[in-house]
Design an enzyme around this catalytic site. Structure first.
Site, PDB file in Angstrom:
ATOM      1  CD  GLU A 233     -26.231  13.835 -66.310  1.00 40.00           C
ATOM      2  OE1 GLU A 233     -25.469  12.987 -65.832  1.00 40.00           O
ATOM      3  OE2 GLU A 233     -26.198  15.025 -65.990  1.00 40.00           O
TER       4      GLU A 233
ATOM      5  CB  THR B 225     -16.685  16.183 -67.739  1.00 45.94           C
ATOM      6  OG1 THR B 225     -16.672  15.296 -68.851  1.00 45.94           O
ATOM      7  CG2 THR B 225     -17.017  17.578 -68.202  1.00 45.94           C
TER       8      THR B 225
ATOM      9  CD  GLU C  69     -23.702  26.265 -54.410  1.00 42.16           C
ATOM     10  OE1 GLU C  69     -23.737  26.779 -53.296  1.00 42.16           O
ATOM     11  OE2 GLU C  69     -24.686  26.271 -55.189  1.00 42.16           O
TER      12      GLU C  69
ATOM     13  N   GLY D 259     -25.260  23.525 -61.750  1.00 43.31           N
ATOM     14  CA  GLY D 259     -23.873  23.642 -62.211  1.00 43.31           C
ATOM     15  C   GLY D 259     -23.126  24.720 -61.454  1.00 43.31           C
TER      16      GLY D 259
ATOM     17  CE  LYS E 168     -28.938  19.099 -62.153  1.00 39.58           C
ATOM     18  NZ  LYS E 168     -28.810  19.471 -63.574  1.00 39.58           N
TER      19      LYS E 168
ATOM     20  N   GLY F 132     -20.971  17.923 -74.526  1.00 36.55           N
ATOM     21  CA  GLY F 132     -20.649  17.512 -73.155  1.00 36.55           C
ATOM     22  C   GLY F 132     -21.688  17.924 -72.129  1.00 36.55           C
TER      23      GLY F 132
ATOM     24  CG  ASP G 227     -30.106  16.335 -64.276  1.00 34.54           C
ATOM     25  OD1 ASP G 227     -29.135  15.892 -63.646  1.00 34.54           O
ATOM     26  OD2 ASP G 227     -30.214  17.536 -64.598  1.00 34.54           O
TER      27      ASP G 227
ATOM     28  CB  ILE H 261     -26.329  28.757 -60.588  1.00 35.69           C
ATOM     29  CG1 ILE H 261     -26.460  28.804 -62.099  1.00 35.69           C
ATOM     30  CG2 ILE H 261     -27.151  29.853 -59.922  1.00 35.69           C
ATOM     31  CD1 ILE H 261     -27.872  28.514 -62.597  1.00 35.69           C
TER      32      ILE H 261
ATOM     33  N   GLY I 298     -21.437  21.846 -67.588  1.00 41.44           N
ATOM     34  CA  GLY I 298     -20.141  22.125 -68.205  1.00 41.44           C
ATOM     35  C   GLY I 298     -19.014  21.966 -67.210  1.00 41.44           C
TER      36      GLY I 298
HETATM   37  N1  HSE Z   1     -26.909  16.911 -67.680  1.00 40.44           N
HETATM   38  C1  HSE Z   1     -27.004  17.971 -66.746  1.00 40.44           C
HETATM   39  C2  HSE Z   1     -27.656  19.148 -67.455  1.00 40.44           C
HETATM   40  C3  HSE Z   1     -25.634  18.330 -66.261  1.00 40.44           C
HETATM   41  O1  HSE Z   1     -27.804  19.094 -68.667  1.00 40.44           O
HETATM   42  O2  HSE Z   1     -28.064  20.099 -66.811  1.00 40.44           O
HETATM   43  C4  HSE Z   1     -25.597  19.147 -65.023  1.00 40.44           C
HETATM   44  O3  HSE Z   1     -26.217  18.514 -63.946  1.00 40.44           O
END
Ligand code: HSE
Length: 406
Positions: A185, A11, A124, A129, A200, A182, A196, A131, A297
């Site tokens: 994860e 992806t 980055e 994503g 971050k 999509g 996640d 941003i 995405g």
């Molecule tokens: N699975 C993550 C989310 C993807 O939903 O934010 C981006 O890191």
């Protein structure tokens, strides 16, 4: 012409290639460089794909090609992504990644290796994503002492909570929808259990505060226990439930937690719905600034990786993120303060008296849809104080923190 390689044609990897190829003219106009995707590493074949001829299966081909100065790693997971990243850096190639798992685990080490070899390790796309947040933290907010960084960092859980709130859908149905789109994860636990978001937050807070914050030191709760009833009470109270990553710095001490919380319309995070993410940064001079956009995405994430690739190409690899300072002193999450929303499995004449005996100012809330129970909101107190007090009520159905505390 600058040759780059992309590791992984899934992806994100295919998104990076699409951005670099579709916007090639615009990228050349802005950067002065033509970027060519010379190799795409993947274990699969892609017959009929326009980039079929760029596919290679052996990383050594990329490693030994002196024309390749920048590698975009979009494999995900720790291995072999770590090994390939390290080898690329040691071969004098900058590496740009979307892999937050790798950055959270080995980011400090890989940043140091990059610096030793005069190249850059850029990430980055690992947070938020599409941003732009890491570049602003590195380049635009340098005059401020950052005292807080919080936000909604996971698109999947925000999508799930928004759908539950707006459509009354069940958690499991909305999760399946998020996976089909999509966003989620492969292993949904990374999203819904908050891991996640935790990674971050560790990455961004480390950069914002200039100290090392390990994701292992961040207490993390996900959204799996949030029910339709919690959401109904939140709506009644004019709150929304969001999965938040929260951090604050005071000197060398850093508070950092990941948790679902009720928030009101007095915070701009209230308006952040669906797959959108937002990062709220507080500077000691700037005050609050918020970064908002699509947090997941193919193309938003591909665009963020591509922006790093362009920066690495243009700077000749000399744009690196500086290694962070000393490890932060984590603050005990039990000392953090909130108001608390609590549900108890009873609704009798004696319930108010029982609750008031423990939480003096609490008034009961009763919703028609849930006649067998009562709920209430506490005053501000530390989590330690709350858990000690709430034990005095006997059984509770559940509780959720409310932010901001005051
Ligand atoms: N699975 C993550 C989310 C993807 O939903 O934010 C981006 O890191």
């Amino acid at each position: 012409m600058a040759s780059v390689a992309v590791l992984g044609y899934g992806t994100v990897g295919s998104g990076v290639v699409e951005v670099l190829q579709k916007n090639a003219d615009e990228i050349t106009r802005k950067s002065g460089v033509r970027i060519d995707v010379k190799y795409i590493l993947d274990i699969r074949e892609f017959p009929g794909d326009p980039n079929e001829n760029a596919i290679v299966h052996d990383f050594a081909v990329i490693e030994s090609d002196p024309e390749v100065k920048v590698v975009a790693e979009a494999m995900g997971g720790l291995h072999p992504a770590y090994d390939f990243t390290r080898r690329a850096l040691e071969a004098g190639k900058s590496v740009c990644t979307s892999n937050k798992e790798l950055v959270a685990e080995f980011g400090t080490e890989l940043t140091q290796i990059a610096a030793q070899h005069g190249v850059s390790y850029l990430y980055e796309a690992s947070c938020g994503g599409g941003i732009p947040i890491i570049r602003p933290l590195r380049n635009a907010l340098t005059a401020d002492v950052i005292t807080g960084l919080s936000g909604i960092f996971n698109g999947t859980t925000n999508f799930i909570l928004t759908r539950m709130e707006k459509e009354g859908h069940d958690y499991a149905d909305v999760l399946a929808e998020a996976q089909a789109m999509g966003y989620a994860e492969r292993n949904p636990a990374a999203d819904v259990e908050g891991y996640d978001t935790c990674r971050k937050l560790a990455i961004l807070a480390s950069l914002a505060y200039g100290v090392q914050i390990s994701y292992k030191d961040i207490r993390t709760e996900g959204i799996t226990k949030v029910t339709a009833a919690d959401i109904a009470y939140a709506s009644f109270l004019q709150y929304k439930i969001k999965l938040l990553g929260i951090s604050r710095r005071s000197g060398d001490r850093v508070e950092a937690v990941v948790l679902p919380a009720m928030i009101g319309c007095d915070t701009p995070l209230y308006a952040v719905d669906d797959v959108f993410n937002a990062i709220l940064v507080r500077g000691n001079m700037l005050d609050d600034v918020m970064f908002y956009g699509k947090g997941a995405g193919k193309l938003p994430t591909g665009s963020a990786v591509a922006s790093d690739v362009i920066e690495a190409v243009v700077s000749g690899g000399k744009c690196g993120i500086l290694p962070q300072g000393e490890p932060a002193v984590p603050v005990d999450p039990e000392t953090m303060s909130y108001r608390f929303f609590v549900r108890i499995p009873e609704n009798t004449d004696a319930t108010q008296e029982k609750v008031s005996a423990v939480f003096e100012d609490a008034s009961l809330i009763n919703l028609e849809e849930y006649p067998q129970e009562s709920a209430f909101v506490t005053g501000v107190m530390t989590e330690k104080e709350f858990t000690e007090k709430v034990a005095g009520l006997g059984s509770v159905t559940g509780w959720i923190r409310i932010l901001p505390a005051e």
